[in-house]
Write a protein that holds these residues in place. Structure first.
Motif, PDB file in Angstrom:
ATOM      1  N   ARG A   1       1.898  14.465  17.236  1.00 55.54           N
ATOM      2  CA  ARG A   1       0.787  15.050  17.980  1.00 55.54           C
ATOM      3  C   ARG A   1       0.944  16.571  18.093  1.00 55.54           C
ATOM      4  O   ARG A   1      -0.029  17.326  17.945  1.00 55.54           O
ATOM      5  CB  ARG A   1       0.704  14.419  19.373  1.00 55.54           C
TER       6      ARG A   1
ATOM      7  N   GLU B   1       5.772   9.793  17.818  1.00 58.61           N
ATOM      8  CA  GLU B   1       4.347   9.990  18.096  1.00 58.61           C
ATOM      9  C   GLU B   1       4.092  11.351  18.742  1.00 58.61           C
ATOM     10  O   GLU B   1       3.109  12.033  18.428  1.00 58.61           O
ATOM     11  CB  GLU B   1       3.829   8.861  18.985  1.00 58.61           C
TER      12      GLU B   1
ATOM     13  N   GLU C   1      -1.387  19.764  17.503  1.00 60.81           N
ATOM     14  CA  GLU C   1      -1.795  20.414  18.747  1.00 60.81           C
ATOM     15  C   GLU C   1      -0.565  20.983  19.458  1.00 60.81           C
ATOM     16  O   GLU C   1      -0.055  20.391  20.420  1.00 60.81           O
ATOM     17  CB  GLU C   1      -2.508  19.418  19.668  1.00 60.81           C
TER      18      GLU C   1
END
Length: 498
Positions: A296, A292, A300
């Motif tokens: 992400r 995860e 970003e």
């Protein structure tokens, strides 16, 4: 590729007459004179103070022994017990691109202690490395980052940037590297080793080859079996001559998948609480957290302590792969994951991600990989491979299915890869960890199968890369040391529980 590093190889057509010229290059009577070596002191920081170096002149093209010459840097640690000296033990570093001179400095004291001074310890910097003749690709720093060199796909598996980088790199290396870069091959390293043997004045060599060095050692043992004494291949790979290191890259996804649970178990252990490094209560949650977080960061990226260099999802994945080489790196990976997840923290990148690789290091790595093999050139085939690999092994996000600049390399391979067979003396001991993130055990087993009765395999129930005097335990160390010091090998393949 590996930190002791990474590669790729495939069969292709050989120019008419190539095999004849190669056979002549490997041993004409005119080359059997003993080349001269003049030794001088060259101690390394934190290495033995009595390390010596010399320069060995070798033909740029062994098929043209009277043609241009290049320099191969060699090094030695002389036996401290000359009366009991058995011979010379060759240390072969990984890579392509690993320095034997540096590895001897790092491992020489421990190897000298284990072998009790029975050998002069010798090594070489392969052509293109360290003290040897080098070449340049002339790449901008932006094209020498590890993320680009490892050809990590985009977040969705797209290869546009990978393809563009591959084309630029292949064109620059072949334009600027010239004949020197074209000579960077496994076959030439093996011929240079044979010339070193003659320069040393020994009838046979013993050897310890690690990672890519294990493949080099296997090729030498195949081409010069009568020149091998006690031969140790550590963390080897599938020698299939139809693919060789193309397979090695492709195997990375499964290798990481087998190794990551070791890190996850460590990071979920309650013992990490006192160290402030516990990432989750269960190992499965560590994997979920990592996936995860990487996803992400794909969208970003985070600024890091290195100005101008961000922590992306692929940078985190690459840092993870590097950390899996040795349990000693687990703490650093855990801190990076924590800092990446904390908006108030500033992540600190590992050095190999914080800075671009030197141009000459890129030249030899790409030179060997791409000169040894022909990579398929169809982009759509790589796109399918990336998608399939990414779906099956999300930890590596499709990278093992991606393409290197070799897909755009001209005039490769230079010659046929060597087929490793069971023909030769039974004097090889292999050692392999069960959960190696870059040279997986199943790949080493294929090398063992190719060698047949020539070899025995010691399988070590540990994770990490580089077993002897590395990640291995007492059992494997004792078996390798016994073989090197007495010649005694296990009667059959062995499993070491530690």
């Amino acid at each position: 590729m590996a930190t002791s590093k990474m590669t790729a190889v495939a069969l292709a057509c050989v120019l008419a007459g190539m095999e004849t010229s190669i056979a002549q290059a490997d041993g004409p009577p005119r080359q059997r004179e003993r080349p001269a070596l003049e030794w001088t002191a060259c101690p390394h920081d934190k290495g033995p103070g009595d390390q010596q170096c010399a320069e060995l002149q070798v033909p740029l093209d062994h098929a043209d022994p009277d043609g241009p010459k290049i320099t191969v840097g060699v090094s030695r640690l002389r036996s401290e017990r000359p009366a009991e000296r058995r011979g010379a033990l060759l240390v072969l570093a990984g890579g392509p691109g690993g320095s034997g001179v540096q590895r001897l400095a790092q491992k020489g004291a421990a190897l000298r202690k284990e072998t009790r001074g029975l050998y002069d310890l010798v090594t070489l910097d392969p052509r293109g490395v360290g003290r040897s003749t080098r070449a340049d690709c002339g790449l901008d720093a932006a094209d020498r980052t590890l993320i680009k060199l490892r050809a990590w796909p985009g977040p969705g598996g797209e290869l546009d940037e990978v393809v563009a980088h591959g084309r630029r790199t292949a064109k620059a290396c072949q334009r600027n590297g010239g004949a020197t870069l074209r000579s960077f091959t496994t076959a030439n390293q093996v011929r240079d080793i044979e010339r070193l043997r003659r320069a040393l004045g020994v009838e046979k060599l013993s050897a310890w080859g690690n990672s890519y060095g294990a493949y080099v050692g296997a090729v030498y043992a195949q081409k010069y079996p009568h020149r091998t004494d006690r031969w140790v291949l550590d963390s080897g790979q599938d020698p299939d001559p139809a693919k060789v290191s193309r397979n090695w890259v492709a195997n990375t996804s499964r290798a990481v998948d087998l190794r990551f649970p070791d890190f996850a178990g460590w990071a979920a252990d309650p013992a990490r609480e006192t160290e402030g490094l516990r990432l989750a209560e269960r190992p499965g949650d560590v994997r979920t957290l990592f996936l995860e977080l990487a996803a992400r960061l794909d969208g970003e990226p985070r600024d890091t302590a290195t100005p101008g260099v961000q922590l992306t999802g692929n940078a985190l994945r690459q840092a993870m792969h590097g950390a899996l080489y040795d349990d000693a790196h687990f703490a650093g990976l855990a801190r990076l994951i924590q800092d990446a997840a904390d908006p108030e923290a500033t992540p600190v990148l590992p050095p190999d991600l914080a800075h671009a690789a030197p141009d000459r290091d890129v030249a030899v790595m790409m030179g060997v990989i791409c000169n040894d093999v022909r990579w398929p050139g169809r982009i759509d085939a790589y796109e399918r491979a990336v998608a399939a690999d990414k779906a099956r092994y999300p930890l590596t996000a499709g990278m093992p299915g991606s393409l290197l600049p070799c897909a755009f390399w001209k005039d490769a391979p230079v010659e046929r890869p060597t087929r490793i067979t069971d023909e030769g003396p039974s004097n090889i001991l292999m050692v392999q960890s069960l959960r190696d993130p870059t040279a997986p055990h199943f790949s080493g087993v294929r090398l063992r199968e190719a060698l047949g009765s020539r070899a025995r395999l010691v399988s070590v129930d540990r994770g990490g890369h580089g077993v002897y005097l590395g990640v291995g335990g007492a059992c494997s160390t004792e078996l390798v040391t016994r073989f090197l010091t007495t010649g005694q090998r296990p009667a059959a393949d062995v499993h070491c529980a530690d």
